[in-house]
Each structure stands twice: as structure tokens, then as C-alpha cells.
Enzyme design. Sequence first.
Site, PDB file in Angstrom:
ATOM      1  N   CYS A 262       0.865  -1.186   0.000  1.00 53.46           N
ATOM      2  CA  CYS A 262       0.000   0.000   0.000  1.00 53.46           C
ATOM      3  C   CYS A 262       0.900   1.234   0.000  1.00 53.46           C
ATOM      4  O   CYS A 262       2.083   1.135  -0.361  1.00 53.46           O
ATOM      5  CB  CYS A 262      -0.992  -0.028   1.162  1.00 53.46           C
ATOM      6  SG  CYS A 262      -0.257   0.048   2.803  1.00 53.46           S
TER       7      CYS A 262
ATOM      8  N   CYS B 120      -1.492   0.947   7.444  1.00 52.27           N
ATOM      9  CA  CYS B 120      -2.934   0.655   7.580  1.00 52.27           C
ATOM     10  C   CYS B 120      -3.355  -0.612   6.825  1.00 52.27           C
ATOM     11  O   CYS B 120      -3.639  -1.643   7.441  1.00 52.27           O
ATOM     12  CB  CYS B 120      -3.778   1.832   7.090  1.00 52.27           C
ATOM     13  SG  CYS B 120      -3.573   3.334   8.071  1.00 52.27           S
ATOM     14  N   ARG B 121      -3.396  -0.537   5.490  1.00 49.38           N
ATOM     15  CA  ARG B 121      -4.008  -1.618   4.715  1.00 49.38           C
ATOM     16  C   ARG B 121      -3.108  -2.829   4.498  1.00 49.38           C
ATOM     17  O   ARG B 121      -3.528  -3.974   4.748  1.00 49.38           O
ATOM     18  CB  ARG B 121      -4.470  -1.092   3.349  1.00 49.38           C
ATOM     19  CG  ARG B 121      -5.603  -0.099   3.436  1.00 49.38           C
ATOM     20  CD  ARG B 121      -5.788   0.648   2.128  1.00 49.38           C
ATOM     21  NE  ARG B 121      -4.619   1.474   1.830  1.00 49.38           N
ATOM     22  CZ  ARG B 121      -4.406   2.116   0.697  1.00 49.38           C
ATOM     23  NH1 ARG B 121      -5.291   2.008  -0.275  1.00 49.38           N
ATOM     24  NH2 ARG B 121      -3.321   2.849   0.538  1.00 49.38           N
ATOM     25  N   SER B 122      -1.878  -2.622   4.004  1.00 50.99           N
ATOM     26  CA  SER B 122      -1.062  -3.811   3.690  1.00 50.99           C
ATOM     27  C   SER B 122      -0.635  -4.586   4.932  1.00 50.99           C
ATOM     28  O   SER B 122      -0.585  -5.820   4.878  1.00 50.99           O
ATOM     29  CB  SER B 122       0.115  -3.483   2.764  1.00 50.99           C
ATOM     30  OG  SER B 122       1.014  -2.571   3.340  1.00 50.99           O
TER      31      SER B 122
ATOM     32  N   ASP C 212      -8.642   3.622   1.732  1.00 50.33           N
ATOM     33  CA  ASP C 212      -7.561   3.877   2.680  1.00 50.33           C
ATOM     34  C   ASP C 212      -8.133   4.434   3.986  1.00 50.33           C
ATOM     35  O   ASP C 212      -8.558   5.591   4.043  1.00 50.33           O
ATOM     36  CB  ASP C 212      -6.564   4.866   2.066  1.00 50.33           C
ATOM     37  CG  ASP C 212      -5.283   4.922   2.874  1.00 50.33           C
ATOM     38  OD1 ASP C 212      -5.305   4.479   4.045  1.00 50.33           O
ATOM     39  OD2 ASP C 212      -4.277   5.389   2.341  1.00 50.33           O
TER      40      ASP C 212
ATOM     41  N   ASN D  82       2.227   1.542   4.365  1.00 49.30           N
ATOM     42  CA  ASN D  82       2.535   0.272   5.060  1.00 49.30           C
ATOM     43  C   ASN D  82       2.245   0.352   6.566  1.00 49.30           C
ATOM     44  O   ASN D  82       2.932  -0.275   7.378  1.00 49.30           O
ATOM     45  CB  ASN D  82       3.986  -0.188   4.798  1.00 49.30           C
ATOM     46  CG  ASN D  82       4.265  -1.630   5.225  1.00 49.30           C
ATOM     47  OD1 ASN D  82       5.347  -1.956   5.688  1.00 49.30           O
ATOM     48  ND2 ASN D  82       3.286  -2.515   5.080  1.00 49.30           N
TER      49      ASN D  82
HETATM   50  P1  4NP Z   1      -1.837   2.906   4.056  1.00 51.01           P
HETATM   51  O1  4NP Z   1      -2.415   4.312   4.575  1.00 51.01           O
HETATM   52  O2  4NP Z   1      -1.268   3.161   2.675  1.00 51.01           O
HETATM   53  O3  4NP Z   1      -3.018   2.008   4.016  1.00 51.01           O
HETATM   54  O4  4NP Z   1      -0.777   2.480   5.071  1.00 51.01           O
HETATM   55  C1  4NP Z   1      -1.634   5.467   4.660  1.00 51.01           C
HETATM   56  C2  4NP Z   1      -0.841   5.671   5.758  1.00 51.01           C
HETATM   57  C3  4NP Z   1      -0.103   6.855   5.871  1.00 51.01           C
HETATM   58  C4  4NP Z   1      -0.158   7.793   4.856  1.00 51.01           C
HETATM   59  C5  4NP Z   1      -0.953   7.583   3.752  1.00 51.01           C
HETATM   60  C6  4NP Z   1      -1.679   6.412   3.655  1.00 51.01           C
HETATM   61  N1  4NP Z   1       0.567   9.005   4.980  1.00 51.01           N
HETATM   62  O5  4NP Z   1       0.403   9.881   4.110  1.00 51.01           O
HETATM   63  O6  4NP Z   1       1.355   9.153   5.926  1.00 51.01           O
END
Ligand code: 4NP
Length: 157
Positions: free
Chosen positions: A8, A13-15, A125, A11
Site C-alpha cells: 500500500c 494501515c491496509r497492507s 484507505d 505500510n
Molecule cells: P496505508 O495508509 O497506505 O493504508 O498504510 C496510509 C498511511 C499513511 C499515509 C498515507 C496512507 N501518509 O500519508 O502518511
Amino acid sequence: MINVLFVCLGNICRSPMAEAVFRHLIKEQNLIGKINVDSAGTGDWHIGHPPHEGTQKILKDKKISFEGMKARQVLPSDFVDYQYIIAMDNSNISNLEKWEKQGEPQFIGRLLDFVPESKIQEVPDPYFTGNFDETYELILKGCKNLLEKINEDYNLN
Ligand code: 4NP
């Protein structure tokens, strides 16, 4: 060993949620030692961080372990080390297409490609939506179907 990498953006939240859920399913189906799973982000902001507290909460609620998990960024060697690179959304895919790669994996695609009946083909997300339950349900469905496909492809059962 069959190697699966969930990808994702951050790294956190989702993955990592997908990694933990998929590892849980691997254990349930007695496939430890046959399938290896990891996750990574295309962004570098959260390297070394544990999963987001929302991801931790839902995994705890579902009694799924995320012990020792820490964010890392995608590596050029991941493209040779992992046969399945499973992204959460279209922007992850376009980032991966531009990535420096040491090889071509067997499959690069989205998790919800394995859930063709789903109205949503990208995992939302929760870092932005705040809805970790919706994300969990989609990830669970995707992971179950992905494992079934790998089982069929490799005759693991
Ligand atoms: P993820 O979500 O891609 O599912 O881990 C996010 C976590 C952090 C950020 C963006 C998306 N960020 O911009 O810090």
C-alpha cells in the site's frame, strides 16, 4: 516457498492488515512453511513504525496477531523474491510500475481483483476514511480468495 507481498502507500494501515489476516489464514489452513507473507509501502514516511492504531484495534478485536510487524518500503529485490505482489489500489499499481525492479514477478495486481463480484475494486484507505471495519471486510474477502487461487495454482491441499 510461495512468497506473497502486500503493498500500500504507507505500510501502516491496509497492507499490514492484509499481511496479518493472510498469515492467520495460512495458519488456519496448515500452510505454514509453504506460503510466506510480508508487506511494504511505496512511501518512506513510516519506515520502522508498527501498524496504525486503527489497524491494531481491529486485528486485536478479531484475535489476529500482528506481533513484531514494522513498516518497510518496497525494494527492487522484492520483484524477484515475491511471486505475488498484491496492491491495495490503482495508485499503488502505478507507483509499482515505475519502481526500479530486479525482475518480473508472476503476478502484480490488486487484492480486489480476486473479488470480481465486489462493487469496489480498490481497498479504501482508512488513514483518510477512518473506516477500518469496511477495509477489514474487503481485505478478509480478498485474502480468502487469493489463498484459494494460490491453493489451486500450486495444488497445496
Ligand atoms: P496505508 O495508509 O497506505 O493504508 O498504510 C496510509 C498511511 C499513511 C499515509 C498515507 C496512507 N501518509 O500519508 O502518511
